[in-house]
Write an enzyme that holds these catalytic residues in place. Structure first.
Site, mmCIF file in Angstrom:
data_model
loop_
_atom_site.group_PDB
_atom_site.id
_atom_site.type_symbol
_atom_site.label_atom_id
_atom_site.label_comp_id
_atom_site.label_asym_id
_atom_site.label_seq_id
_atom_site.Cartn_x
_atom_site.Cartn_y
_atom_site.Cartn_z
ATOM 1 N N THR A 5 0.837 -1.207 0.000
ATOM 2 C CA THR A 5 0.000 0.000 0.000
ATOM 3 C C THR A 5 0.866 1.250 0.000
ATOM 4 O O THR A 5 1.989 1.252 0.493
ATOM 5 C CB THR A 5 -0.915 0.046 1.240
ATOM 6 O OG1 THR A 5 -0.111 0.052 2.431
ATOM 7 C CG2 THR A 5 -1.862 -1.134 1.268
ATOM 8 N N ASN A 20 1.070 4.723 1.655
ATOM 9 C CA ASN A 20 0.592 5.431 2.852
ATOM 10 C C ASN A 20 0.542 6.917 2.510
ATOM 11 O O ASN A 20 1.569 7.548 2.259
ATOM 12 C CB ASN A 20 1.560 5.167 4.010
ATOM 13 C CG ASN A 20 0.997 5.606 5.339
ATOM 14 O OD1 ASN A 20 0.136 6.481 5.392
ATOM 15 N ND2 ASN A 20 1.487 5.009 6.414
ATOM 16 N N GLU A 41 -4.398 4.484 3.445
ATOM 17 C CA GLU A 41 -3.499 3.594 2.717
ATOM 18 C C GLU A 41 -4.230 3.033 1.507
ATOM 19 O O GLU A 41 -5.361 2.563 1.625
ATOM 20 C CB GLU A 41 -3.034 2.452 3.621
ATOM 21 C CG GLU A 41 -2.190 2.922 4.798
ATOM 22 C CD GLU A 41 -1.757 1.747 5.670
ATOM 23 O OE1 GLU A 41 -0.649 1.236 5.459
ATOM 24 O OE2 GLU A 41 -2.547 1.360 6.539
#
Length: 309
Positions: A207, A209, A257
């Site tokens: 992911t 962030n 995220e």
């Protein structure tokens, strides 16, 4: 669109025109009706159309609460949407204590008559001057006969007023599709990709962030189907989580995220734009990594379905 920033006691340029008044957070369908009315009036009178707006929000300056005011649209996006609609000029007046203390007549004299206004357009609930004492019903009196005005009636959708407050409530409830219908586009935020704990990559769902670059209204905690726009102009389908990651942390700050589908590149330091398309599920804690991975796999399938990919 020409953009002019003013701080009281600076005055606008004197040029005959039509002026639309409002704060316009979100530039939603109600706001767009005000702006379109001003554009049509400008065409009728053969005059340029100006928006006169304010920054920051009056509550941020005058409010007694320490809570940060959150916005649907930052100023640059607000102005971009106005330009797309066909507005010729925008005055952005810095909202200060000194500005807030102007009487209704002083506001009209200093910012409307001085700007060469020939016609004013605003919503039915627009107010001006100290304590908001000036109303659309008093504008004729304060105009000194220098301009006429149009009051735009309340705009409704599903028998309820279209308003920034309503959109904030929808976002707080995770109802991003309903919010988009009132905004005329998906709700969006921008932010910079920062380093996280890399836990997503470790479990097979890397992911980005994202640290929002502005005091946006953040939608309800949970998992969403989103579109992610990269700096280079590419757009990818994604699933995005807003939450505190309860599987790994008992408490924690809210994070944003996003996992881009069909993508595996380094995004650190890039500015991304997220468009919120659909709410998928609530955030919740899982009893282990494997159950979390199984749920994320289902989320990915559902996000792809909702995004038609």
């Amino acid at each position: 669109m020409e953009i002019i920033h003013l701080t009281y006691p600076e005055k606008p340029v004197a040029e005959s025109g039509v002026i639309a008044l409002g704060f316009f957070d979100g530039v939603h369908l109600g706001h767009q009706h005000v702006l379109q009315t001003a554009i049509e009036k400008g065409e009728e009178l053969n005059l340029p159309v100006t928006v006169m707006t304010f920054d920051p929000h009056p509550k941020q300056v005058l409010g007694k609460s320490d809570d940060q005011i959150r916005y649907i649209t930052p100023l640059d996006r607000k102005l971009e949407k106005m330009a797309d609609l066909g507005i010729d000029r925008a005055y952005v007046i810095e909202f200060t204590i000194a500005f807030s203390e102007l009487s209704p007549q002083e506001f009209v004299d200093t910012y409307l008559i001085a700007a060469g206004a020939k016609h004013i357009v605003a919503g039915f609930d627009y107010s001006y001057g100290r304590f908001g004492a000036g109303k659309m019903a008093t504008l004729d009196f304060h105009s000194r006969g220098q301009f006429t005005h149009t009051t735009v009636a309340e705009q409704q959708a599903d028998d309820e007023k279209v308003s920034s407050t309503r959109i904030r409530k929808l976002l707080a409830a995770g109802e991003v599709e309903a919010a988009a219908s009132l905004l005329g586009e998906p709700y969006q935020i921008k932010g910079t990709v920062i380093h996280g704990d890399a836990r997503g990559r470790q479990i097979g769902f890397p992911t980005a962030n994202i640290r929002p670059e502005f005091a946006y209204v953040i939608p309800k905690l949970g998992v969403y189907a989103t579109h992610v726009h990269l700096e280079d102009g590419r757009t990818f389908p994604a699933m995005t989580n807003i939450g505190r990651r309860p599987t790994f942390y008992e408490t924690g700050e809210v994070s944003v995220e996003t996992h881009l589908l069909q993508f595996d590149e380094d995004l650190y330091g890039q500015e991304l734009k997220l468009e919120w398309i659909a709410y998928l599920r609530d955030e919740r804690a899982f009893d282990g990594i494997e159950s979390l991975k199984a749920q994320l796999a289902q989320d990915k399938i559902e996000a792809a379905r909702r995004l038609n990919v």
